[in-house]
Design a protein around this motif. Structure first.
Motif, mmCIF file in Angstrom:
data_model
loop_
_atom_site.group_PDB
_atom_site.id
_atom_site.type_symbol
_atom_site.label_atom_id
_atom_site.label_comp_id
_atom_site.label_asym_id
_atom_site.label_seq_id
_atom_site.Cartn_x
_atom_site.Cartn_y
_atom_site.Cartn_z
ATOM 1 N N LEU A 173 0.859 -1.187 0.000
ATOM 2 C CA LEU A 173 0.000 0.000 0.000
ATOM 3 C C LEU A 173 0.896 1.238 0.000
ATOM 4 C CD1 LEU A 173 -1.969 -2.255 0.898
ATOM 5 C CD2 LEU A 173 -2.941 -0.659 2.538
ATOM 6 N N ASP A 174 1.167 1.749 -1.181
ATOM 7 C CA ASP A 174 1.953 2.974 -1.332
ATOM 8 C C ASP A 174 0.996 4.083 -1.761
ATOM 9 O OD1 ASP A 174 3.509 5.115 -2.107
ATOM 10 O OD2 ASP A 174 4.968 3.916 -3.211
ATOM 11 N N PRO A 175 0.652 5.012 -0.870
ATOM 12 C CA PRO A 175 -0.322 6.053 -1.219
ATOM 13 C C PRO A 175 0.063 6.872 -2.440
ATOM 14 C CG PRO A 175 0.018 6.002 1.146
ATOM 15 C CD PRO A 175 1.056 5.093 0.550
ATOM 16 N N GLU A 176 1.342 6.963 -2.753
ATOM 17 C CA GLU A 176 1.772 7.757 -3.903
ATOM 18 C C GLU A 176 1.392 7.123 -5.229
ATOM 19 O OE1 GLU A 176 5.501 10.336 -2.176
ATOM 20 O OE2 GLU A 176 5.961 8.487 -3.280
ATOM 21 N N LEU A 177 1.113 5.809 -5.237
ATOM 22 C CA LEU A 177 0.713 5.159 -6.487
ATOM 23 C C LEU A 177 -0.640 5.670 -6.986
ATOM 24 C CD1 LEU A 177 1.777 1.445 -5.872
ATOM 25 C CD2 LEU A 177 2.988 3.217 -7.158
ATOM 26 N N GLY A 178 -1.418 6.297 -6.092
ATOM 27 C CA GLY A 178 -2.722 6.822 -6.482
ATOM 28 C C GLY A 178 -2.731 8.294 -6.827
ATOM 29 N N TYR A 179 -1.553 8.918 -6.929
ATOM 30 C CA TYR A 179 -1.507 10.357 -7.189
ATOM 31 C C TYR A 179 -2.098 10.742 -8.546
ATOM 32 C CZ TYR A 179 1.303 11.822 -3.130
ATOM 33 O OH TYR A 179 1.728 12.133 -1.863
ATOM 34 N N THR A 180 -2.090 9.827 -9.489
ATOM 35 C CA THR A 180 -2.581 10.144 -10.832
ATOM 36 C C THR A 180 -4.055 9.795 -11.034
ATOM 37 O OG1 THR A 180 -1.806 7.986 -11.619
ATOM 38 C CG2 THR A 180 -0.296 9.851 -11.850
ATOM 39 N N LEU A 181 -4.714 9.327 -9.985
ATOM 40 C CA LEU A 181 -6.117 8.942 -10.129
ATOM 41 C C LEU A 181 -6.989 10.163 -10.402
ATOM 42 C CD1 LEU A 181 -6.383 6.430 -7.155
ATOM 43 C CD2 LEU A 181 -6.512 5.847 -9.591
ATOM 44 N N PRO A 182 -7.998 10.030 -11.285
ATOM 45 C CA PRO A 182 -8.912 11.143 -11.537
ATOM 46 C C PRO A 182 -9.900 11.327 -10.390
ATOM 47 C CG PRO A 182 -9.575 9.220 -12.806
ATOM 48 C CD PRO A 182 -8.271 8.871 -12.145
ATOM 49 N N PRO A 183 -10.502 12.520 -10.271
ATOM 50 C CA PRO A 183 -11.433 12.782 -9.171
ATOM 51 C C PRO A 183 -12.578 11.773 -9.076
ATOM 52 C CG PRO A 183 -10.832 14.830 -10.240
ATOM 53 C CD PRO A 183 -10.237 13.728 -11.070
ATOM 54 N N ARG A 184 -13.084 11.308 -10.208
ATOM 55 C CA ARG A 184 -14.206 10.361 -10.169
ATOM 56 C C ARG A 184 -13.828 9.093 -9.410
ATOM 57 N NH1 ARG A 184 -18.742 9.532 -13.799
ATOM 58 N NH2 ARG A 184 -19.613 7.443 -13.526
ATOM 59 N N GLN A 185 -12.643 8.544 -9.692
ATOM 60 C CA GLN A 185 -12.235 7.322 -9.018
ATOM 61 C C GLN A 185 -11.946 7.562 -7.538
ATOM 62 O OE1 GLN A 185 -9.062 6.006 -11.789
ATOM 63 N NE2 GLN A 185 -10.281 4.157 -12.031
ATOM 64 N N LEU A 186 -11.384 8.702 -7.222
ATOM 65 C CA LEU A 186 -11.130 9.028 -5.823
ATOM 66 C C LEU A 186 -12.444 9.161 -5.054
ATOM 67 C CD1 LEU A 186 -8.297 11.640 -6.363
ATOM 68 C CD2 LEU A 186 -8.036 9.414 -5.246
ATOM 69 N N ALA A 187 -13.412 9.863 -5.666
ATOM 70 C CA ALA A 187 -14.720 10.020 -5.020
ATOM 71 C C ALA A 187 -15.384 8.664 -4.815
ATOM 72 C CB ALA A 187 -15.612 10.939 -5.855
ATOM 73 N N ASN A 188 -15.306 7.813 -5.835
ATOM 74 C CA ASN A 188 -15.871 6.475 -5.693
ATOM 75 C C ASN A 188 -15.219 5.721 -4.540
ATOM 76 O OD1 ASN A 188 -17.540 6.918 -7.871
ATOM 77 N ND2 ASN A 188 -16.431 5.584 -9.279
ATOM 78 N N GLY A 189 -13.906 5.876 -4.402
ATOM 79 C CA GLY A 189 -13.206 5.189 -3.324
ATOM 80 C C GLY A 189 -13.665 5.634 -1.954
ATOM 81 N N VAL A 190 -13.868 6.950 -1.786
ATOM 82 C CA VAL A 190 -14.336 7.467 -0.499
ATOM 83 C C VAL A 190 -15.734 6.938 -0.192
ATOM 84 C CG1 VAL A 190 -14.942 9.549 0.788
ATOM 85 C CG2 VAL A 190 -12.888 9.539 -0.662
ATOM 86 N N VAL A 191 -16.629 6.992 -1.180
ATOM 87 C CA VAL A 191 -18.008 6.533 -0.969
ATOM 88 C C VAL A 191 -18.047 5.037 -0.681
ATOM 89 C CG1 VAL A 191 -20.262 6.220 -2.081
ATOM 90 C CG2 VAL A 191 -19.026 8.390 -2.332
ATOM 91 N N ASP A 192 -17.261 4.270 -1.412
ATOM 92 C CA ASP A 192 -17.243 2.823 -1.216
ATOM 93 C C ASP A 192 -16.789 2.481 0.199
ATOM 94 O OD1 ASP A 192 -17.620 0.206 -1.966
ATOM 95 O OD2 ASP A 192 -15.884 0.087 -3.276
ATOM 96 N N ALA A 193 -15.689 3.080 0.630
ATOM 97 C CA ALA A 193 -15.185 2.812 1.978
ATOM 98 C C ALA A 193 -16.190 3.241 3.041
ATOM 99 C CB ALA A 193 -13.848 3.529 2.179
ATOM 100 N N PHE A 194 -16.780 4.415 2.857
ATOM 101 C CA PHE A 194 -17.764 4.931 3.813
ATOM 102 C C PHE A 194 -18.932 3.957 3.958
ATOM 103 C CE2 PHE A 194 -21.257 7.544 5.307
ATOM 104 C CZ PHE A 194 -20.673 8.487 6.139
ATOM 105 N N THR A 195 -19.436 3.477 2.838
ATOM 106 C CA THR A 195 -20.601 2.592 2.872
ATOM 107 C C THR A 195 -20.240 1.218 3.421
ATOM 108 O OG1 THR A 195 -21.422 3.793 0.940
ATOM 109 C CG2 THR A 195 -22.595 1.804 1.549
ATOM 110 N N HIS A 196 -19.012 0.756 3.172
ATOM 111 C CA HIS A 196 -18.583 -0.501 3.792
ATOM 112 C C HIS A 196 -18.692 -0.415 5.310
ATOM 113 C CE1 HIS A 196 -15.925 -1.783 0.154
ATOM 114 N NE2 HIS A 196 -17.172 -2.205 0.034
ATOM 115 N N VAL A 197 -18.241 0.694 5.866
ATOM 116 C CA VAL A 197 -18.317 0.849 7.321
ATOM 117 C C VAL A 197 -19.778 0.909 7.773
ATOM 118 C CG1 VAL A 197 -17.690 2.281 9.293
ATOM 119 C CG2 VAL A 197 -16.090 2.014 7.388
ATOM 120 N N VAL A 198 -20.589 1.692 7.077
ATOM 121 C CA VAL A 198 -21.995 1.856 7.448
ATOM 122 C C VAL A 198 -22.725 0.518 7.455
ATOM 123 C CG1 VAL A 198 -24.205 2.773 6.623
ATOM 124 C CG2 VAL A 198 -22.219 4.277 6.795
ATOM 125 N N GLU A 199 -22.443 -0.339 6.478
ATOM 126 C CA GLU A 199 -23.156 -1.616 6.369
ATOM 127 C C GLU A 199 -22.835 -2.552 7.537
ATOM 128 O OE1 GLU A 199 -25.571 -2.173 4.068
ATOM 129 O OE2 GLU A 199 -24.695 -2.319 2.059
#
Length: 385
Positions: A173-199
């Motif tokens: 898990l190297d956080p720098e590998l995600g520096y080139t990700l577009p906003p859409r994928q980053l937003a999806n990642g935040v929502v996915d993780a958030f909902t995993h916790v909620v469930e």
């Protein structure tokens, strides 16, 4: 707290420049199949770094694993590894690549019809090829668990399986590998993780105080860093926290000893399979309505969520619950993620088919109480228009 057993065999190698650790983590004599998705891993140098770290080990590469990995594509990877006598898999990507690689790992050692792995929810899996991960997109937590979701294009079926045999041996898990990700994928990642916790958190109380506090801390962290991750310039601190939060959201710790829901995920799978909506975006569409319509069964935990996550401790109970659900929707939308079916061109005329698909796939008693039926899901869809 409910009884539970917890075991997680995945070694986490976290931080900048950890790709070099592959030389220690992959057996020296291994014949490696590197699996990845699109060409971004090549363009941004990730695959080059993987090749360098593997050194003189024999390896082959299999690209083109789709978002929502397709069963038909993955069977080609199984053919390749068998013909080349591969004995170690390395997934380079996000959740879809990792999930697909887990299926490939299981199918490689399965003598019968590979679809049986998914039909049995992993029950037929007795062994699998060892799997390592280089994570490039934090979102699903697949890098530290033993579950996977695969789509069969020919039937439009999105199916999941679980088996301890496919848990990654290690994940870099190297956080720098995600520096080139577009906003859409980053937003999806935040929502996915958030909902995993909620469930795993928004069900009913069982006096699991440790798990509740972990869950609340993860949710608060995602709320704090989400907008800066999506809208700001790449920043190591926020990306590191997103990466670890997404992994912790579904590595089994938050969910140990507590009831689980997963109705939002399973109903959302039908939106992805039928209409091609990103998985995380189906969650953002359905979760607010799912919580609203199930507020009586979830009342105690919704009030706890309102107070501890959104600091809504005063006023009538229903107003606090309304406020927490409204803030959840606003949070998703602040990330640029629409939360209505209409935003995707889906109207009331599409609902009959979605309900029929839930019935056809046996998704008839979902949620922590088994009370989310296909007809209840219709109400959720209607409230999400």
């Amino acid at each position: 707290m409910l009884d539970f057993q917890y075991h997680n065999p995945t070694r986490i190698v976290f931080g900048r420049g950890q790709m070099a650790e592959l030389d220690k983590l992959v057996p020296a004599g291994a014949r490696v199949l590197v699996l990845y998705g699109g060409q971004s891993a090549e363009r941004h140098g990730t695959l080059a770094a993987v090749r360098s770290a593997l050194g003189s080990r024999w390896h082959a590469e299999f690209g083109g694993i789709e978002p929502n990995p397709r069963y038909e594509t993955l069977l080609h990877a199984v053919e390749l590894l068998r013909s080349q006598r591969v004995d170690f898999l390395l997934a380079v990507g996000g959740g879809s690549v990792i999930d697909g690689s887990k299926f490939v790992a299981a199918a490689a050692r399965h003598a019968g019809d590979p679809w049986a792995i998914l039909e049995s929810f992993g029950g037929v899996v007795r062994e699998a090829l060892p799997l390592g991960v280089v994570l490039t997109l934090p979102a699903t937590g697949s890098e530290m668990n033993h579950t996977a979701v695969v789509t069969r294009e020919s039937t439009g079926t999105k199916a999941f399986f679980a088996s301890p045999q496919v848990a990654p041996r290690f994940s870099i898990l190297d956080p720098e590998l995600g520096y080139t990700l577009p906003p859409r994928q980053l937003a999806n990642g935040v929502v996915d993780a958030f909902t995993h916790v909620v469930e795993q958190y928004l069900t009913y109380p069982v006096d699991a105080r440790v798990q509740d506090r972990w869950a609340e801390g993860l949710l608060q962290t995602l709320i704090e860093i989400g907008p800066e991750v999506v809208h700001g310039e790449p920043d190591y601190a926020s990306r590191a926290n997103l990466t670890w939060a997404a992994t912790m959201a579904l590595n089994g710790l938050v969910g140990a000893g507590v009831p689980h829901d997963w109705a939002t995920h399973i109903v959302g799978h039908e939106l992805t399979a039928r209409h091609g909506i990103d998985h995380a975006r189906t969650l953002a569409i359905l979760l607010p309505s799912m919580l609203d319509l199930r507020r009586e069964a979830k009342r105690a935990k919704l009030l706890q969520y309102a107070e501890r996550v959104w600091q809504l401790a005063d006023g009538p109970e229903d107003e606090r619950i309304d406020g927490a659900i409204a803030r959840t929707r606003t949070f998703f939308e602040s990330l640029g993620v629409p939360t209505r079916l209409a935003d995707y061109g889906i109207g009331a005329d599409a609902l009959d088919e979605l309900v029929e698909r839930l019935n056809a796939h046996g998704s008839t008693r979902l949620g922590e109480h088994g009370d989310v039926t296909p007809e209840f899901a219709r109400r959720v869809f209607e409230a999400s228009l």
